[in-house]
Design a protein around this motif. Structure first.
Motif, mmCIF file in Angstrom:
data_model
loop_
_atom_site.group_PDB
_atom_site.id
_atom_site.type_symbol
_atom_site.label_atom_id
_atom_site.label_comp_id
_atom_site.label_asym_id
_atom_site.label_seq_id
_atom_site.Cartn_x
_atom_site.Cartn_y
_atom_site.Cartn_z
ATOM 1 N N VAL A 157 -19.747 2.800 -1.398
ATOM 2 C CA VAL A 157 -18.336 2.535 -1.664
ATOM 3 C C VAL A 157 -17.746 1.683 -0.544
ATOM 4 C CG1 VAL A 157 -16.040 3.585 -1.854
ATOM 5 C CG2 VAL A 157 -17.956 4.575 -3.110
ATOM 6 N N ASP A 158 -17.999 2.061 0.707
ATOM 7 C CA ASP A 158 -17.470 1.305 1.845
ATOM 8 C C ASP A 158 -18.035 -0.113 1.895
ATOM 9 O OD1 ASP A 158 -15.767 3.320 2.835
ATOM 10 O OD2 ASP A 158 -17.465 4.297 3.817
ATOM 11 N N LEU A 159 -19.314 -0.259 1.604
ATOM 12 C CA LEU A 159 -19.924 -1.585 1.560
ATOM 13 C C LEU A 159 -19.326 -2.410 0.417
ATOM 14 C CD1 LEU A 159 -21.967 -3.527 2.767
ATOM 15 C CD2 LEU A 159 -23.705 -2.512 1.285
ATOM 16 N N SER A 160 -19.107 -1.781 -0.719
ATOM 17 C CA SER A 160 -18.500 -2.474 -1.865
ATOM 18 C C SER A 160 -17.086 -2.934 -1.546
ATOM 19 C CB SER A 160 -18.477 -1.554 -3.091
ATOM 20 O OG SER A 160 -19.778 -1.204 -3.479
ATOM 21 N N LEU A 161 -16.310 -2.092 -0.871
ATOM 22 C CA LEU A 161 -14.954 -2.471 -0.487
ATOM 23 C C LEU A 161 -14.973 -3.626 0.511
ATOM 24 C CD1 LEU A 161 -13.309 1.050 -0.241
ATOM 25 C CD2 LEU A 161 -12.797 -0.735 -1.933
ATOM 26 N N LEU A 162 -15.924 -3.610 1.430
ATOM 27 C CA LEU A 162 -16.062 -4.721 2.379
ATOM 28 C C LEU A 162 -16.348 -6.017 1.626
ATOM 29 C CD1 LEU A 162 -16.399 -5.972 5.235
ATOM 30 C CD2 LEU A 162 -18.812 -5.290 5.090
ATOM 31 N N ILE A 163 -17.300 -5.980 0.710
ATOM 32 C CA ILE A 163 -17.655 -7.177 -0.056
ATOM 33 C C ILE A 163 -16.462 -7.655 -0.878
ATOM 34 C CG2 ILE A 163 -19.094 -8.044 -1.950
ATOM 35 C CD1 ILE A 163 -21.324 -6.125 -0.827
ATOM 36 N N LEU A 164 -15.738 -6.732 -1.496
ATOM 37 C CA LEU A 164 -14.564 -7.094 -2.293
ATOM 38 C C LEU A 164 -13.488 -7.723 -1.410
ATOM 39 C CD1 LEU A 164 -13.124 -7.095 -5.025
ATOM 40 C CD2 LEU A 164 -12.307 -4.781 -4.493
ATOM 41 N N SER B 271 -8.652 -7.310 -8.540
ATOM 42 C CA SER B 271 -9.295 -7.060 -7.245
ATOM 43 C C SER B 271 -8.310 -6.483 -6.240
ATOM 44 C CB SER B 271 -9.885 -8.356 -6.677
ATOM 45 O OG SER B 271 -10.859 -8.877 -7.543
ATOM 46 N N TYR B 272 -7.124 -7.051 -6.188
ATOM 47 C CA TYR B 272 -6.126 -6.580 -5.225
ATOM 48 C C TYR B 272 -5.559 -5.215 -5.605
ATOM 49 C CZ TYR B 272 -6.575 -11.249 -3.327
ATOM 50 O OH TYR B 272 -7.084 -12.399 -2.772
ATOM 51 N N VAL B 273 -5.456 -4.936 -6.887
ATOM 52 C CA VAL B 273 -5.017 -3.595 -7.312
ATOM 53 C C VAL B 273 -6.062 -2.557 -6.907
ATOM 54 C CG1 VAL B 273 -4.548 -2.123 -9.327
ATOM 55 C CG2 VAL B 273 -3.482 -4.380 -9.156
ATOM 56 N N ILE B 274 -7.332 -2.881 -7.046
ATOM 57 C CA ILE B 274 -8.394 -1.966 -6.602
ATOM 58 C C ILE B 274 -8.267 -1.703 -5.106
ATOM 59 C CG2 ILE B 274 -10.893 -1.756 -6.229
ATOM 60 C CD1 ILE B 274 -11.205 -3.266 -8.944
ATOM 61 N N LEU B 275 -8.034 -2.740 -4.317
ATOM 62 C CA LEU B 275 -7.882 -2.562 -2.868
ATOM 63 C C LEU B 275 -6.625 -1.759 -2.534
ATOM 64 C CD1 LEU B 275 -9.084 -6.037 -1.602
ATOM 65 C CD2 LEU B 275 -10.226 -3.830 -1.277
ATOM 66 N N LEU B 276 -5.567 -1.928 -3.310
ATOM 67 C CA LEU B 276 -4.365 -1.127 -3.106
ATOM 68 C C LEU B 276 -4.668 0.352 -3.339
ATOM 69 C CD1 LEU B 276 -1.248 -1.013 -2.641
ATOM 70 C CD2 LEU B 276 -1.020 -1.206 -5.123
ATOM 71 N N LEU B 277 -5.409 0.636 -4.390
ATOM 72 C CA LEU B 277 -5.739 2.022 -4.728
ATOM 73 C C LEU B 277 -6.766 2.634 -3.783
ATOM 74 C CD1 LEU B 277 -5.983 1.658 -8.603
ATOM 75 C CD2 LEU B 277 -4.115 2.726 -7.303
ATOM 76 N N GLY C 176 -11.621 0.796 3.269
ATOM 77 C CA GLY C 176 -12.933 1.381 3.532
ATOM 78 C C GLY C 176 -13.197 1.515 5.024
ATOM 79 N N LYS C 177 -14.330 2.094 5.346
ATOM 80 C CA LYS C 177 -14.667 2.374 6.748
ATOM 81 C C LYS C 177 -15.023 1.137 7.553
ATOM 82 C CE LYS C 177 -16.225 7.138 6.269
ATOM 83 N NZ LYS C 177 -17.333 8.070 6.425
ATOM 84 N N ILE C 178 -15.468 0.088 6.889
ATOM 85 C CA ILE C 178 -15.876 -1.124 7.607
ATOM 86 C C ILE C 178 -14.661 -2.052 7.669
ATOM 87 C CG2 ILE C 178 -17.611 -2.937 7.784
ATOM 88 C CD1 ILE C 178 -19.274 -1.267 5.726
ATOM 89 N N SER C 179 -13.697 -1.677 8.525
ATOM 90 C CA SER C 179 -12.435 -2.409 8.583
ATOM 91 C C SER C 179 -11.712 -2.122 9.889
ATOM 92 C CB SER C 179 -11.542 -1.988 7.413
ATOM 93 O OG SER C 179 -11.163 -0.626 7.569
ATOM 94 N N VAL C 180 -10.748 -2.967 10.195
ATOM 95 C CA VAL C 180 -9.881 -2.721 11.345
ATOM 96 C C VAL C 180 -9.008 -1.500 11.071
ATOM 97 C CG1 VAL C 180 -8.045 -3.687 12.791
ATOM 98 C CG2 VAL C 180 -9.933 -5.147 12.043
ATOM 99 N N ASP C 181 -8.604 -1.300 9.824
ATOM 100 C CA ASP C 181 -7.821 -0.110 9.467
ATOM 101 C C ASP C 181 -8.528 1.165 9.927
ATOM 102 O OD1 ASP C 181 -5.804 -1.580 8.255
ATOM 103 O OD2 ASP C 181 -6.562 -1.273 6.214
ATOM 104 N N ARG C 182 -9.819 1.206 9.740
ATOM 105 C CA ARG C 182 -10.607 2.381 10.143
ATOM 106 C C ARG C 182 -10.550 2.573 11.656
ATOM 107 N NH1 ARG C 182 -13.293 7.244 8.983
ATOM 108 N NH2 ARG C 182 -15.021 7.378 10.402
ATOM 109 N N LEU C 183 -10.651 1.484 12.402
ATOM 110 C CA LEU C 183 -10.581 1.576 13.860
ATOM 111 C C LEU C 183 -9.241 2.125 14.321
ATOM 112 C CD1 LEU C 183 -12.295 -1.795 14.835
ATOM 113 C CD2 LEU C 183 -13.318 0.488 14.861
#
Length: 141
Positions: A19-26, A120-126, A130-137
């Protein structure tokens, strides 16, 4: 219980790493590809070429500024995974305007790309970034 290849193929249980890898790719794809639309608009804005559509009646200058904000600055935030849920809101609005107002009377083929970005952006809003992000840090602090 060992899963057969067929059962693995149709398994619906989510794997957090995937899931986290998929969100990164998206994020990388939807944000990076959006930059290819926003960059020429930024160049026009910086050159003072304010000729632009006015689908909401805000004036061509403000419409161009808002499109650049979404398609360049918000797209960069999406790629980084920084404030992703907030960053996609202007992108969702921009793509909804593109699909339903600017290309509202056009064929599906003409509005398909805007709709794809919108989804795509609605999916990211929902889902968030993911964990591979600055948000996670930031959230780990």
């Amino acid at each position: 219980m060992k899963l057969t290849a067929t059962k693995k193929l149709f398994q619906t249980k989510l794997n957090n790493t995937r899931v986290d890898l998929s969100l990164l790719i998206l994020r990388l794809a939807s944000g990076g590809f959006m930059l290819t639309h926003g960059w020429p608009k930024l160049q026009r804005l910086l050159a003072g070429e304010m000729k632009f559509g006015d689908p909401l009646g805000l004036g061509p200058e403000l419409s161009l500024i808002l499109a650049v904000f979404a398609e360049v600055f918000c797209a960069i935030l999406v790629v980084l995974g920084l404030g992703t849920r907030l960053a996609v809101i202007p992108l969702i609005v921009t793509m909804a305007v593109a699909a339903f107002i600017t290309h509202g009377a056009d064929s599906f083929a003409r509005k398909e790309l805007a709709l794809f970005y919108l989804v795509s952006y609605v999916i990211l809003l929902l889902m968030g970034s993911g964990k591979i992000s600055v948000d996670r840090l930031i959230a780990r602090r």
